[in-house]
Enzyme design. Sequence first.
Site, PDB file in Angstrom:
ATOM      1  N   ASP A   1      -3.269   0.087   6.389  1.00  0.00           N
ATOM      2  CA  ASP A   1      -4.020  -0.370   5.222  1.00  0.00           C
ATOM      3  C   ASP A   1      -3.395  -1.630   4.614  1.00  0.00           C
ATOM      4  O   ASP A   1      -4.108  -2.515   4.126  1.00  0.00           O
ATOM      5  CB  ASP A   1      -4.107   0.732   4.177  1.00  0.00           C
ATOM      6  CG  ASP A   1      -5.096   1.824   4.564  1.00  0.00           C
ATOM      7  OD1 ASP A   1      -5.748   1.687   5.616  1.00  0.00           O
ATOM      8  OD2 ASP A   1      -5.216   2.818   3.817  1.00  0.00           O
TER       9      ASP A   1
ATOM     10  N   GLU B   1       0.913   5.695   0.198  1.00  0.00           N
ATOM     11  CA  GLU B   1       0.240   6.975   0.410  1.00  0.00           C
ATOM     12  C   GLU B   1       1.009   7.996  -0.414  1.00  0.00           C
ATOM     13  O   GLU B   1       2.244   7.989  -0.448  1.00  0.00           O
ATOM     14  CB  GLU B   1       0.229   7.362   1.885  1.00  0.00           C
ATOM     15  CG  GLU B   1      -0.593   6.432   2.770  1.00  0.00           C
ATOM     16  CD  GLU B   1      -2.071   6.411   2.418  1.00  0.00           C
ATOM     17  OE1 GLU B   1      -2.585   7.439   1.931  1.00  0.00           O
ATOM     18  OE2 GLU B   1      -2.706   5.355   2.607  1.00  0.00           O
TER      19      GLU B   1
ATOM     20  N   HIS C   1      -5.792   5.131   5.838  1.00  0.00           N
ATOM     21  CA  HIS C   1      -4.927   6.029   5.085  1.00  0.00           C
ATOM     22  C   HIS C   1      -3.548   6.160   5.715  1.00  0.00           C
ATOM     23  O   HIS C   1      -2.832   7.128   5.468  1.00  0.00           O
ATOM     24  CB  HIS C   1      -5.583   7.400   4.886  1.00  0.00           C
ATOM     25  CG  HIS C   1      -6.974   7.302   4.349  1.00  0.00           C
ATOM     26  ND1 HIS C   1      -7.278   6.638   3.167  1.00  0.00           N
ATOM     27  CD2 HIS C   1      -8.166   7.729   4.848  1.00  0.00           C
ATOM     28  CE1 HIS C   1      -8.579   6.687   2.962  1.00  0.00           C
ATOM     29  NE2 HIS C   1      -9.134   7.328   3.962  1.00  0.00           N
TER      30      HIS C   1
ATOM     31  N   ASP D   1       0.859  -1.183   0.000  1.00  0.00           N
ATOM     32  CA  ASP D   1       0.000   0.000   0.000  1.00  0.00           C
ATOM     33  C   ASP D   1       0.895   1.232   0.000  1.00  0.00           C
ATOM     34  O   ASP D   1       1.962   1.232   0.632  1.00  0.00           O
ATOM     35  CB  ASP D   1      -0.932   0.043   1.211  1.00  0.00           C
ATOM     36  CG  ASP D   1      -1.912   1.202   1.119  1.00  0.00           C
ATOM     37  OD1 ASP D   1      -2.856   1.118   0.319  1.00  0.00           O
ATOM     38  OD2 ASP D   1      -1.716   2.212   1.838  1.00  0.00           O
TER      39      ASP D   1
END
Length: 224
Positions: free
Chosen positions: A186, A25, A181, A23
Site C-alpha cells: 500500500d 496496518e 492491506h 502506511d
Amino acid sequence: MSEPKELNSLCDRFRGFYPVVIDVETAGFNAKTDALLEIAAVTLKMDENGWLEKDQTLHFHVEPFEGSILVPEALAFNGIDPHNPLRGAVSEHDALHAIFKLVRKGIKDNNCNRAIMVAHNATFDLNFMNAAAERATLKRNPFHPFVTFDTAALSGLVVGQTVLAKACKAAGIPFDSTQAHSALYDTEQTADLFCELVNRWKRMGGWPLAPLADDDVTDESDAG
C-alpha cells in the site's frame, strides 16, 4: 529554455517539507489502545528535470506493545497473525528509530526543514505513528505533528476517486487487490499515486507557477 535549478529542488517544491509516504496496518482504530502491527515508509526524490519519483523503502512488522488491544475484526480484515513467529516483528522503538533515522538523513541531504507525511487517509496513519513514537519515547520525531499530504483528498480532486485501489486505476497505475492491506504494498502504491498526481500537475503547466502580472495583483489600498 530550461527551468531554474531551484524549481527542480524537492525542498523548494514543497515549501521546505520533505515528503515521506507512510502506511500502517493496525489491530484496530484507536491509536492509543490498539496495536500497531506493520509500518512502511517510502522516501521521494526529484530528478534533474523536477519529476518526482520513489527513492528508498523501509518496511517492518511490529510487535504489539504491552497491554495493547487486538480487535478480532481488524485482524480478520488485514489477515495479520500478530503471534506468528515467522513475521520477524520488531519493537515499535526499533521500527520507528530506523525510519526516523532515514528520514532525518533525507531532510538534511535535501536541505529541507521538516518531514511531512504522505498517506491515504493520512490522519489515521499519523495518529498511529505519533502514538507509537510517544510510547517508544522517541523525542526526535522528524514529521510535522499534524500537517499531512492526504492522497485520498488529492485523488478526489485530480482523478475523482478517493479509494486507493480506484484512485490508482484512474491514474493509470496497476493495483493488485490481492496484495492490498500489506503496509509495504500500500505504501509503494500510494507513493506511485502521489508522484503521478504531482507530476501530472507539472505536465499540465501548474508547476512551476507563472508569476502574476502587475495588473493581476490587487493592491490592498484598492480593496473595498
